[in-house]
Write a protein that holds these residues in place. Sequence first.
Motif, PDB file in Angstrom:
ATOM      1  N   ILE A   2       0.684  -1.464   0.292  1.00  0.00           N
ATOM      2  CA  ILE A   2       0.029   0.191   0.167  1.00  0.00           C
ATOM      3  C   ILE A   2       1.168   1.125  -0.370  1.00  0.00           C
ATOM      4  N   GLU A   3       0.275   1.905  -0.818  1.00  0.00           N
ATOM      5  CA  GLU A   3       1.470   3.392  -1.179  1.00  0.00           C
ATOM      6  C   GLU A   3       0.995   5.121  -0.630  1.00  0.00           C
ATOM      7  N   SER A   4      -0.207   5.076   0.062  1.00  0.00           N
ATOM      8  CA  SER A   4      -0.192   5.591   0.341  1.00  0.00           C
ATOM      9  C   SER A   4      -1.730   5.657   1.243  1.00  0.00           C
ATOM     10  N   ALA A   5      -2.019   6.753   1.656  1.00  0.00           N
ATOM     11  CA  ALA A   5      -3.093   6.378   2.186  1.00  0.00           C
ATOM     12  C   ALA A   5      -4.356   7.105   1.545  1.00  0.00           C
ATOM     13  N   ALA A   6      -4.011   7.711   0.677  1.00  0.00           N
ATOM     14  CA  ALA A   6      -5.325   7.556  -0.366  1.00  0.00           C
ATOM     15  C   ALA A   6      -5.773   6.059  -0.922  1.00  0.00           C
ATOM     16  N   GLU A   7      -5.199   5.650  -1.648  1.00  0.00           N
ATOM     17  CA  GLU A   7      -4.645   3.950  -1.655  1.00  0.00           C
ATOM     18  C   GLU A   7      -5.283   3.130  -0.594  1.00  0.00           C
ATOM     19  N   PHE A   8      -5.266   2.730   0.971  1.00  0.00           N
ATOM     20  CA  PHE A   8      -5.543   2.339   2.131  1.00  0.00           C
ATOM     21  C   PHE A   8      -6.697   2.580   1.972  1.00  0.00           C
ATOM     22  N   ARG A   9      -7.374   3.947   1.546  1.00  0.00           N
ATOM     23  CA  ARG A   9      -9.295   4.459   1.839  1.00  0.00           C
ATOM     24  C   ARG A   9      -9.719   3.407   1.026  1.00  0.00           C
ATOM     25  N   GLU A  10      -8.933   3.452  -0.181  1.00  0.00           N
ATOM     26  CA  GLU A  10     -10.057   2.821  -1.680  1.00  0.00           C
ATOM     27  C   GLU A  10     -10.115   1.273  -1.568  1.00  0.00           C
ATOM     28  N   LEU A  11      -9.055   1.339  -1.146  1.00  0.00           N
ATOM     29  CA  LEU A  11      -8.617  -0.370  -0.752  1.00  0.00           C
ATOM     30  C   LEU A  11      -9.992  -1.114   0.375  1.00  0.00           C
ATOM     31  N   ARG A  12      -9.691   0.270   1.009  1.00  0.00           N
ATOM     32  CA  ARG A  12     -10.768  -0.279   2.261  1.00  0.00           C
ATOM     33  C   ARG A  12     -12.301  -0.659   1.780  1.00  0.00           C
ATOM     34  N   GLU A  13     -12.163   1.002   1.018  1.00  0.00           N
ATOM     35  CA  GLU A  13     -13.837   1.289   0.421  1.00  0.00           C
ATOM     36  C   GLU A  13     -14.005   0.370  -0.698  1.00  0.00           C
ATOM     37  N   SER A  14     -13.863  -0.460  -1.356  1.00  0.00           N
ATOM     38  CA  SER A  14     -13.673  -1.533  -2.087  1.00  0.00           C
ATOM     39  C   SER A  14     -15.220  -1.767  -2.425  1.00  0.00           C
ATOM     40  N   ASP A  16     -14.757  -4.737  -4.050  1.00  0.00           N
ATOM     41  CA  ASP A  16     -14.567  -5.999  -5.123  1.00  0.00           C
ATOM     42  C   ASP A  16     -13.716  -6.587  -4.043  1.00  0.00           C
ATOM     43  N   PRO A  17     -14.286  -8.189  -3.361  1.00  0.00           N
ATOM     44  CA  PRO A  17     -13.389  -8.873  -1.966  1.00  0.00           C
ATOM     45  C   PRO A  17     -11.713  -9.165  -2.250  1.00  0.00           C
ATOM     46  N   GLU A  18     -11.365  -8.997  -3.731  1.00  0.00           N
ATOM     47  CA  GLU A  18      -9.566  -8.817  -3.805  1.00  0.00           C
ATOM     48  C   GLU A  18      -9.202  -7.675  -3.079  1.00  0.00           C
ATOM     49  N   ARG A  19      -9.418  -6.903  -3.588  1.00  0.00           N
ATOM     50  CA  ARG A  19      -9.109  -4.743  -3.388  1.00  0.00           C
ATOM     51  C   ARG A  19      -9.218  -4.482  -1.522  1.00  0.00           C
ATOM     52  N   TYR A  20     -10.461  -5.175  -1.247  1.00  0.00           N
ATOM     53  CA  TYR A  20     -10.765  -5.164   0.417  1.00  0.00           C
ATOM     54  C   TYR A  20     -10.473  -5.682   1.055  1.00  0.00           C
ATOM     55  N   ASN A  21      -9.696  -6.643   1.067  1.00  0.00           N
ATOM     56  CA  ASN A  21      -8.738  -7.486   1.578  1.00  0.00           C
ATOM     57  C   ASN A  21      -7.404  -7.671   1.410  1.00  0.00           C
ATOM     58  N   ARG A  22      -7.171  -6.606   0.568  1.00  0.00           N
ATOM     59  CA  ARG A  22      -5.146  -5.810   0.446  1.00  0.00           C
ATOM     60  C   ARG A  22      -5.540  -5.304   1.406  1.00  0.00           C
ATOM     61  N   ALA A  23      -6.473  -4.674   1.866  1.00  0.00           N
ATOM     62  CA  ALA A  23      -6.382  -3.551   2.886  1.00  0.00           C
ATOM     63  C   ALA A  23      -6.049  -4.163   4.196  1.00  0.00           C
TER      64      ALA A  23
END
Length: 139
Positions: A2-14, A16-23
């Motif tokens: 995870i490269e940024s705070a914005a990316e973390f939020r995007e992953l967490r709110e996705s 898509d289960p795969e993206r969500y789980n990355r958070a």
Amino acid sequence: MIESAAEFRELRESDDPERYNRAATENASLATWTAIVQSMPDMRFWVAHNKTVPASVLAALASDPDANVRHMVAQKRKIDPATQRLLASDTDTAVRCALARNAKLVPDVLDMLSHDTGHMVRDAVLQEHQLPAPRLTGE
């Protein structure tokens, strides 16, 4: 990673289960974790939930005003003894109960919790750590 705070939020709110789980499972730099904690209070619980978050970030989150964040921190096996001691004195019984169930408690914290004023905390210690019930004074 995870490269940024914005990316973390995007992953967490996705959605898509795969993206969500990355958070919950991907690493981030200490600078990224710090940025999330400082700029996104609503994401602190999810920072504590992440499996790779450093113990130093968890130590900072142990003083969070939100009891749900502190509860999540209390469950983490990697918290250091100072963080355990802080959480053992938490005003929220649920936080202390979560800590009492943590399998990696240091002996002095285990002792503190086994003498907690809340019976639910004491019961959690006895159950999780298979300790004998302490004798009450005057028995």
